[in-house]
Design a protein around this motif. Structure first.
Motif, PDB file in Angstrom:
ATOM      1  N   ARG A 109       0.838  -1.202   0.000  1.00  0.00           N
ATOM      2  CA  ARG A 109       0.000   0.000   0.000  1.00  0.00           C
ATOM      3  C   ARG A 109       0.874   1.255   0.000  1.00  0.00           C
ATOM      4  O   ARG A 109       0.612   2.204  -0.752  1.00  0.00           O
ATOM      5  CB  ARG A 109      -0.924   0.005   1.220  1.00  0.00           C
ATOM      6  CG  ARG A 109      -2.056  -1.017   1.159  1.00  0.00           C
ATOM      7  CD  ARG A 109      -2.897  -0.980   2.435  1.00  0.00           C
ATOM      8  NE  ARG A 109      -3.944  -1.964   2.410  1.00  0.00           N
ATOM      9  CZ  ARG A 109      -5.156  -1.785   1.885  1.00  0.00           C
ATOM     10  NH1 ARG A 109      -5.450  -0.595   1.348  1.00  0.00           N
ATOM     11  NH2 ARG A 109      -6.069  -2.735   1.903  1.00  0.00           N
ATOM     12  N   GLN A 110       1.910   1.259   0.836  1.00  0.00           N
ATOM     13  CA  GLN A 110       2.783   2.424   0.931  1.00  0.00           C
ATOM     14  C   GLN A 110       3.570   2.627  -0.365  1.00  0.00           C
ATOM     15  O   GLN A 110       3.744   3.765  -0.826  1.00  0.00           O
ATOM     16  CB  GLN A 110       3.751   2.268   2.100  1.00  0.00           C
ATOM     17  CG  GLN A 110       4.624   3.485   2.344  1.00  0.00           C
ATOM     18  CD  GLN A 110       3.829   4.738   2.641  1.00  0.00           C
ATOM     19  OE1 GLN A 110       3.035   4.750   3.570  1.00  0.00           O
ATOM     20  NE2 GLN A 110       4.023   5.800   1.851  1.00  0.00           N
ATOM     21  N   MET A 111       4.012   1.537  -0.989  1.00  0.00           N
ATOM     22  CA  MET A 111       4.745   1.673  -2.247  1.00  0.00           C
ATOM     23  C   MET A 111       3.840   2.223  -3.344  1.00  0.00           C
ATOM     24  O   MET A 111       4.278   3.038  -4.167  1.00  0.00           O
ATOM     25  CB  MET A 111       5.346   0.323  -2.663  1.00  0.00           C
ATOM     26  CG  MET A 111       6.613  -0.030  -1.905  1.00  0.00           C
ATOM     27  SD  MET A 111       7.397  -1.563  -2.441  1.00  0.00           S
ATOM     28  CE  MET A 111       7.816  -1.190  -4.130  1.00  0.00           C
ATOM     29  N   CYS A 112       2.587   1.790  -3.363  1.00  0.00           N
ATOM     30  CA  CYS A 112       1.640   2.334  -4.341  1.00  0.00           C
ATOM     31  C   CYS A 112       1.478   3.840  -4.147  1.00  0.00           C
ATOM     32  O   CYS A 112       1.464   4.603  -5.128  1.00  0.00           O
ATOM     33  CB  CYS A 112       0.281   1.647  -4.200  1.00  0.00           C
ATOM     34  SG  CYS A 112       0.167   0.039  -5.000  1.00  0.00           S
ATOM     35  N   GLU A 113       1.381   4.260  -2.899  1.00  0.00           N
ATOM     36  CA  GLU A 113       1.239   5.689  -2.617  1.00  0.00           C
ATOM     37  C   GLU A 113       2.479   6.460  -3.075  1.00  0.00           C
ATOM     38  O   GLU A 113       2.363   7.549  -3.656  1.00  0.00           O
ATOM     39  CB  GLU A 113       0.996   5.896  -1.119  1.00  0.00           C
ATOM     40  CG  GLU A 113      -0.350   5.368  -0.637  1.00  0.00           C
ATOM     41  CD  GLU A 113      -0.540   5.552   0.862  1.00  0.00           C
ATOM     42  OE1 GLU A 113       0.283   6.272   1.479  1.00  0.00           O
ATOM     43  OE2 GLU A 113      -1.501   4.988   1.403  1.00  0.00           O
ATOM     44  N   ASN A 114       3.656   5.888  -2.827  1.00  0.00           N
ATOM     45  CA  ASN A 114       4.892   6.560  -3.239  1.00  0.00           C
ATOM     46  C   ASN A 114       4.965   6.712  -4.752  1.00  0.00           C
ATOM     47  O   ASN A 114       5.329   7.776  -5.273  1.00  0.00           O
ATOM     48  CB  ASN A 114       6.103   5.761  -2.756  1.00  0.00           C
ATOM     49  CG  ASN A 114       6.268   5.784  -1.246  1.00  0.00           C
ATOM     50  OD1 ASN A 114       5.585   6.538  -0.551  1.00  0.00           O
ATOM     51  ND2 ASN A 114       7.159   4.955  -0.737  1.00  0.00           N
ATOM     52  N   LEU A 115       4.642   5.635  -5.464  1.00  0.00           N
ATOM     53  CA  LEU A 115       4.712   5.661  -6.926  1.00  0.00           C
ATOM     54  C   LEU A 115       3.653   6.594  -7.512  1.00  0.00           C
ATOM     55  O   LEU A 115       3.921   7.352  -8.450  1.00  0.00           O
ATOM     56  CB  LEU A 115       4.530   4.243  -7.472  1.00  0.00           C
ATOM     57  CG  LEU A 115       5.722   3.299  -7.258  1.00  0.00           C
ATOM     58  CD1 LEU A 115       5.294   1.847  -7.427  1.00  0.00           C
ATOM     59  CD2 LEU A 115       6.845   3.630  -8.238  1.00  0.00           C
ATOM     60  N   ASN A 116       2.449   6.545  -6.945  1.00  0.00           N
ATOM     61  CA  ASN A 116       1.367   7.393  -7.439  1.00  0.00           C
ATOM     62  C   ASN A 116       1.694   8.870  -7.245  1.00  0.00           C
ATOM     63  O   ASN A 116       1.449   9.710  -8.128  1.00  0.00           O
ATOM     64  CB  ASN A 116       0.061   7.036  -6.727  1.00  0.00           C
ATOM     65  CG  ASN A 116      -1.131   7.770  -7.302  1.00  0.00           C
ATOM     66  OD1 ASN A 116      -1.503   8.831  -6.810  1.00  0.00           O
ATOM     67  ND2 ASN A 116      -1.719   7.213  -8.345  1.00  0.00           N
ATOM     68  N   ALA A 117       2.273   9.202  -6.102  1.00  0.00           N
ATOM     69  CA  ALA A 117       2.648  10.590  -5.817  1.00  0.00           C
ATOM     70  C   ALA A 117       3.716  11.087  -6.785  1.00  0.00           C
ATOM     71  O   ALA A 117       3.809  12.282  -7.051  1.00  0.00           O
ATOM     72  CB  ALA A 117       3.140  10.713  -4.374  1.00  0.00           C
TER      73      ALA A 117
END
Length: 281
Positions: A109-117
């Motif tokens: 979940r955190q990696m998705c947020e990092n990539l999306n940002a």
């Protein structure tokens, strides 16, 4: 000569084929045995065993546990412990792997947020919908981004976007080698160090790892492997001899996630003889 493959992944982790499809493919390639060794899950084992019933192939219940080995206070390395012939229904094994999956889920979940940002076209809901029912790994991130046209290849993703020292990577809590080996043994299984040369350790560091792992109950080491080069196999066989370990071999087949590897053949020249099955009995 009859051949086997003791390192195979299905879509329950980061492979692309179902357990049944893997059994069918192994039979098509004239293998007499294969081990399903998905990352941190045994959810596909029952399907593989069912697919092999009354057919001319043996399926070995297995798993590949992700563990973190401490080399020094400032240096740690992810290593993988294969478990063979284990009781995949053992409640403690199932519960531990469930906790591992939750920890991995939080990291994803955190990696998705990092990539999306950072502008990459990915979010957790879309990722899980695309790979429903699987244990998500960085290979799934890479495939998703490639399908979206955001990156040119899976290899590019691992080197440039998903690297452990990259800006979007999020570390997670791992089992220790001791806890991983002990868990496999509690399930009646046989713990084996997977692909030891992929960890890029020095000889002294490998000796340190094997000394510690042997004290916890490590029994074997994967000497025959798809990515071996030159004298690699001979080197690992010598490690096995020095530390009193038996050897295993496998392709690390992942389907189209590692398109250069064939089941039972690796890059084309790997042949694991059936006699190595004796080490797992």
């Amino acid at each position: 000569m009859q051949y086997i493959d003791l390192h195979v992944h299905s879509c329950y982790s980061d492979g692309t084929m179902t357990p049944k499809e893997l059994v069918d493919l192994a039979i098509e390639n004239n293998l007499v045995a294969m081990a399903l060794t998905d990352h941190d899950t045994v959810d596909g084992v029952a399907e593989a065993l069912d697919a092999a019933r009354d057919r001319n192939i043996q399926v070995i219940p297995g798993v590949e546990l992700s563990c973190e080995h401490t080399i020094s206070p400032s240096r740690k390395k992810e290593i993988h412990i294969l478990g063979y012939n284990l009781d995949y229904t053992l409640p403690e094994l199932v519960e531990t792997l469930s906790e591992v999956a939750k920890e991995r889920d939080n990291r994803n979940r955190q990696m998705c947020e990092n990539l999306n940002a950072a502008g990459f076209p990915i979010d957790y809901e879309s990722l899980t919908a695309r790979f429903e029912g699987t244990i998500l790994t960085r290979a799934h991130f890479a495939r998703f981004l490639m399908e979206k046209g955001a990156i040119p290849s899976i290899d590019f993703a691992f080197k440039k976007i998903l690297a452990q020292d990259g800006p979007y990577f999020v570390s997670r809590k791992y089992l220790t080698p001791q806890s991983g080996i002990e868990l496999i043994k509690k399930a009646g299984g046989m713990p084996v160090l997977a692909h030891p040369l992929l960890y890029k350790m020095s000889v002294s560091e490998l000796h340190q790892l094997l000394t510690e792992a042997k004290s916890y109950g490590l029994l074997g080491i994967e000497a025959m492997y798809s990515r071996n080069r030159g004298n690699d196999e001979a080197f690992v066989r010598k490690l096995a001899q020095d530390f009193g370990l038996f050897i295993t071999g496998g392709t690390d087949f992942h389907g189209t996630n590692k398109p250069d590897l064939e089941i039972g053949k690796g890059e084309g020249n790997l042949r694991v003889p059936v006699m190595l099955l004796e080490n797992l009995r």
